[in-house]
Motif scaffolding. Structure first.
Motif, PDB file in Angstrom:
ATOM      1  N   HIS A  92      -4.198   0.878   8.172  1.00 29.80           N
ATOM      2  CA  HIS A  92      -4.123   2.089   8.993  1.00 29.80           C
ATOM      3  C   HIS A  92      -2.853   2.109   9.825  1.00 29.80           C
ATOM      4  O   HIS A  92      -2.149   3.123   9.897  1.00 29.80           O
ATOM      5  CB  HIS A  92      -5.347   2.178   9.904  1.00 29.80           C
ATOM      6  CG  HIS A  92      -5.265   3.283  10.913  1.00 29.80           C
ATOM      7  ND1 HIS A  92      -5.194   3.049  12.266  1.00 29.80           N
ATOM      8  CD2 HIS A  92      -5.204   4.617  10.765  1.00 29.80           C
ATOM      9  CE1 HIS A  92      -5.104   4.205  12.911  1.00 29.80           C
ATOM     10  NE2 HIS A  92      -5.108   5.164  12.029  1.00 29.80           N
ATOM     11  N   GLU A  93      -2.535   0.993  10.451  1.00 30.03           N
ATOM     12  CA  GLU A  93      -1.331   0.931  11.281  1.00 30.03           C
ATOM     13  C   GLU A  93      -0.073   1.140  10.439  1.00 30.03           C
ATOM     14  O   GLU A  93       0.841   1.869  10.836  1.00 30.03           O
ATOM     15  CB  GLU A  93      -1.277  -0.420  11.995  1.00 30.03           C
ATOM     16  CG  GLU A  93      -2.373  -0.583  13.045  1.00 30.03           C
ATOM     17  CD  GLU A  93      -2.418  -1.987  13.615  1.00 30.03           C
ATOM     18  OE1 GLU A  93      -1.616  -2.846  13.163  1.00 30.03           O
ATOM     19  OE2 GLU A  93      -3.253  -2.238  14.510  1.00 30.03           O
ATOM     20  N   LEU A  94      -0.030   0.522   9.256  1.00 26.04           N
ATOM     21  CA  LEU A  94       1.138   0.673   8.393  1.00 26.04           C
ATOM     22  C   LEU A  94       1.239   2.081   7.807  1.00 26.04           C
ATOM     23  O   LEU A  94       2.341   2.570   7.527  1.00 26.04           O
ATOM     24  CB  LEU A  94       1.071  -0.352   7.256  1.00 26.04           C
ATOM     25  CG  LEU A  94       1.320  -1.810   7.648  1.00 26.04           C
ATOM     26  CD1 LEU A  94       0.959  -2.736   6.488  1.00 26.04           C
ATOM     27  CD2 LEU A  94       2.769  -2.018   8.066  1.00 26.04           C
ATOM     28  N   SER A  95       0.093   2.735   7.615  1.00 30.55           N
ATOM     29  CA  SER A  95       0.103   4.066   7.001  1.00 30.55           C
ATOM     30  C   SER A  95       0.810   5.098   7.862  1.00 30.55           C
ATOM     31  O   SER A  95       1.245   6.137   7.357  1.00 30.55           O
ATOM     32  CB  SER A  95      -1.327   4.530   6.711  1.00 30.55           C
ATOM     33  OG  SER A  95      -2.016   4.882   7.903  1.00 30.55           O
ATOM     34  N   GLU A  96       0.927   4.834   9.161  1.00 31.58           N
ATOM     35  CA  GLU A  96       1.602   5.774  10.051  1.00 31.58           C
ATOM     36  C   GLU A  96       3.087   5.900   9.720  1.00 31.58           C
ATOM     37  O   GLU A  96       3.741   6.836  10.159  1.00 31.58           O
ATOM     38  CB  GLU A  96       1.400   5.344  11.507  1.00 31.58           C
ATOM     39  CG  GLU A  96      -0.061   5.408  11.955  1.00 31.58           C
ATOM     40  CD  GLU A  96      -0.229   4.996  13.406  1.00 31.58           C
ATOM     41  OE1 GLU A  96       0.766   4.518  13.998  1.00 31.58           O
ATOM     42  OE2 GLU A  96      -1.337   5.156  13.931  1.00 31.58           O
ATOM     43  N   ARG A  97       3.598   4.935   8.937  1.00 29.22           N
ATOM     44  CA  ARG A  97       5.007   4.983   8.533  1.00 29.22           C
ATOM     45  C   ARG A  97       5.098   5.027   7.009  1.00 29.22           C
ATOM     46  O   ARG A  97       5.936   4.346   6.401  1.00 29.22           O
ATOM     47  CB  ARG A  97       5.755   3.765   9.093  1.00 29.22           C
ATOM     48  CG  ARG A  97       5.744   3.696  10.606  1.00 29.22           C
ATOM     49  CD  ARG A  97       6.478   2.472  11.128  1.00 29.22           C
ATOM     50  NE  ARG A  97       5.871   1.213  10.678  1.00 29.22           N
ATOM     51  CZ  ARG A  97       4.802   0.661  11.241  1.00 29.22           C
ATOM     52  NH1 ARG A  97       4.192   1.266  12.263  1.00 29.22           N
ATOM     53  NH2 ARG A  97       4.329  -0.485  10.788  1.00 29.22           N
ATOM     54  N   SER A  98       4.221   5.815   6.407  1.00 30.69           N
ATOM     55  CA  SER A  98       4.207   5.947   4.952  1.00 30.69           C
ATOM     56  C   SER A  98       3.909   7.396   4.572  1.00 30.69           C
ATOM     57  O   SER A  98       3.562   8.216   5.429  1.00 30.69           O
ATOM     58  CB  SER A  98       3.159   5.010   4.334  1.00 30.69           C
ATOM     59  OG  SER A  98       1.851   5.417   4.693  1.00 30.69           O
ATOM     60  N   VAL A  99       4.050   7.701   3.280  1.00 30.51           N
ATOM     61  CA  VAL A  99       3.757   9.061   2.816  1.00 30.51           C
ATOM     62  C   VAL A  99       2.352   9.167   2.237  1.00 30.51           C
ATOM     63  O   VAL A  99       1.809  10.258   2.108  1.00 30.51           O
ATOM     64  CB  VAL A  99       4.784   9.527   1.759  1.00 30.51           C
ATOM     65  CG1 VAL A  99       6.159   9.638   2.378  1.00 30.51           C
ATOM     66  CG2 VAL A  99       4.820   8.591   0.559  1.00 30.51           C
ATOM     67  N   ALA A 100       1.758   8.040   1.879  1.00 28.49           N
ATOM     68  CA  ALA A 100       0.398   8.023   1.351  1.00 28.49           C
ATOM     69  C   ALA A 100      -0.110   6.592   1.387  1.00 28.49           C
ATOM     70  O   ALA A 100       0.669   5.636   1.377  1.00 28.49           O
ATOM     71  CB  ALA A 100       0.361   8.563  -0.081  1.00 28.49           C
ATOM     72  N   LEU A 101      -1.441   6.452   1.431  1.00 32.11           N
ATOM     73  CA  LEU A 101      -2.082   5.144   1.415  1.00 32.11           C
ATOM     74  C   LEU A 101      -2.994   5.078   0.197  1.00 32.11           C
ATOM     75  O   LEU A 101      -3.832   5.966  -0.007  1.00 32.11           O
ATOM     76  CB  LEU A 101      -2.891   4.940   2.700  1.00 32.11           C
ATOM     77  CG  LEU A 101      -3.846   3.738   2.752  1.00 32.11           C
ATOM     78  CD1 LEU A 101      -3.076   2.433   2.527  1.00 32.11           C
ATOM     79  CD2 LEU A 101      -4.573   3.707   4.093  1.00 32.11           C
ATOM     80  N   VAL A 102      -2.841   4.025  -0.608  1.00 33.29           N
ATOM     81  CA  VAL A 102      -3.619   3.868  -1.837  1.00 33.29           C
ATOM     82  C   VAL A 102      -4.394   2.557  -1.767  1.00 33.29           C
ATOM     83  O   VAL A 102      -3.817   1.505  -1.448  1.00 33.29           O
ATOM     84  CB  VAL A 102      -2.706   3.851  -3.078  1.00 33.29           C
ATOM     85  CG1 VAL A 102      -3.549   3.794  -4.350  1.00 33.29           C
ATOM     86  CG2 VAL A 102      -1.793   5.084  -3.093  1.00 33.29           C
ATOM     87  N   VAL A 103      -5.696   2.612  -2.051  1.00 31.60           N
ATOM     88  CA  VAL A 103      -6.525   1.400  -2.077  1.00 31.60           C
ATOM     89  C   VAL A 103      -7.453   1.449  -3.276  1.00 31.60           C
ATOM     90  O   VAL A 103      -7.742   2.524  -3.819  1.00 31.60           O
ATOM     91  CB  VAL A 103      -7.363   1.236  -0.784  1.00 31.60           C
ATOM     92  CG1 VAL A 103      -6.473   1.018   0.421  1.00 31.60           C
ATOM     93  CG2 VAL A 103      -8.283   2.433  -0.574  1.00 31.60           C
ATOM     94  N   GLY A 104      -7.943   0.285  -3.691  1.00 28.49           N
ATOM     95  CA  GLY A 104      -8.943   0.220  -4.749  1.00 28.49           C
ATOM     96  C   GLY A 104     -10.324   0.453  -4.190  1.00 28.49           C
ATOM     97  O   GLY A 104     -10.569   0.259  -2.993  1.00 28.49           O
ATOM     98  N   ARG A 105     -11.249   0.838  -5.054  1.00 28.07           N
ATOM     99  CA  ARG A 105     -12.604   1.138  -4.592  1.00 28.07           C
ATOM    100  C   ARG A 105     -13.385  -0.138  -4.263  1.00 28.07           C
ATOM    101  O   ARG A 105     -14.150  -0.179  -3.322  1.00 28.07           O
ATOM    102  CB  ARG A 105     -13.347   1.952  -5.650  1.00 28.07           C
ATOM    103  CG  ARG A 105     -14.745   2.349  -5.220  1.00 28.07           C
ATOM    104  CD  ARG A 105     -15.296   3.478  -6.057  1.00 28.07           C
ATOM    105  NE  ARG A 105     -15.584   3.073  -7.418  1.00 28.07           N
ATOM    106  CZ  ARG A 105     -16.004   3.924  -8.366  1.00 28.07           C
ATOM    107  NH1 ARG A 105     -16.139   5.218  -8.055  1.00 28.07           N
ATOM    108  NH2 ARG A 105     -16.248   3.517  -9.584  1.00 28.07           N
TER     109      ARG A 105
END
Length: 288
Positions: A92-105
């Motif tokens: 979550h913290e890193l996503s603030e400096r990204s264009v999208a967040l991708v994770v596996g289910r």
């Protein structure tokens, strides 16, 4: 045009993490963005306070597997790192400096505190500033593309962000859009026997009108994107999961005013993330 912000992907050494990495790499290449792969070692899972045991996980093997996969894909613009902390919070913290967040289910290691992947479920609630894409273990990276993006439409202002995301991706990939609005009839309409015209289905008419109004601005902006729409009398999870069998992506908003509003962290989110056959993108409104 190159995007300076990266596509962020959580990896964990599992097959789930690798297919999430594959999806993220393709998305990054499409948007001319770098890729940032992160393996989070959950400190809370460590037992005892002594020195690391022989063979303790330091992330080397996980990053090595990820590098091999990226090399196989021919993707070069990537950075990889190991972090310590709670996986969902770190992402979550890193996503603030990204264009999208991708994770596996699902996954092993730091991502397996809850079945349905605690990380994917927690990030559904946390990732309010960037699109969150959850890639299921049933998705086949080598399978043929359906060239279809399904969007759950609820008619809310917040839901327009999901439509924007879907249309931008459809325009870039040549996919068609299927806009879907689901209505649970038993909660909104009386018994059909009490209608003046039993053959009439007012919920379908209402859904079609809502879909037309929600989509019209986007169809005008993206005239080359093929669009279909369908009002359905059924539960949103069942509808979207069913449509996901013939789709490359299902896109939903993080907040709304109908049953889709539960997608922040409610039963619809859990059901969709569990039953979808293809990746799911949750797009939150910036101010929600």
């Amino acid at each position: 045009m190159t995007n300076e912000l990266p596509v962020l992907v959580g990896i964990d050494g599992s097959r789930d993490g690798l297919i999430a990495l594959i999806w993220a790499a393709a998305y990054a290449a499409l948007h001319h963005a770098p890729l940032h792969a992160v393996y989070v070692l959950d400190d809370e899972r460590e037992v005892g306070g002594g020195p690391p045991s022989i063979g303790a996980d330091d992330g080397t093997e996980v990053l090595g597997d990820a590098l091999e996969e990226l090399d196989r894909l021919g993707f070069r613009d990537a950075s990889l790192e190991v972090r310590h902390g709670h996986p969902a919070q770190a992402l979550h913290e890193l996503s603030e400096r990204s264009v999208a967040l991708v994770v596996g289910r699902r996954g092993m290691g730091g991502f397996a505190e809850l079945v349905l992947g605690s990380t994917s479920q927690a990030c559904t609630a946390l990732a309010t500033k960037v699109p969150l894409i959850v890639v299921p273990d049933t998705w086949d990276p080598a399978g043929p593309a359906h060239q279809r993006i399904v969007v759950g439409v609820d008619g809310s202002v917040e839901g327009q962000d999901a439509l924007r995301f879907a249309f931008e991706l459809a325009a870039a990939t040549g996919a068609e859009i299927l806009g879907v609005h689901a209505t649970e009839v038993r909660e909104k309409y009386p018994d059909p026997g009490k209608w003046f015209d039993p053959a009439r289905q007012p919920w379908i008419e209402t859904s079609d009108e809502l879909l037309t109004q929600a989509l019209e601005g986007w169809t005008a902006k993206y005239p080359d994107v093929a669009v279909q729409q369908g009002g359905v009398a059924d539960h949103p999870v069942l509808v979207l999961a069913r449509e996901s069998q013939n789709a490359d992506l299902v896109v939903v908003g993080g907040l709304g005013r109908t049953a889709f509003s539960e997608l922040r962290m409610g039963s619809v989110a859990r059901g969709l993330l569990h039953h979808s056959h293809c990746p799911v993108a949750v797009v939150h409104h910036p101010e929600s």
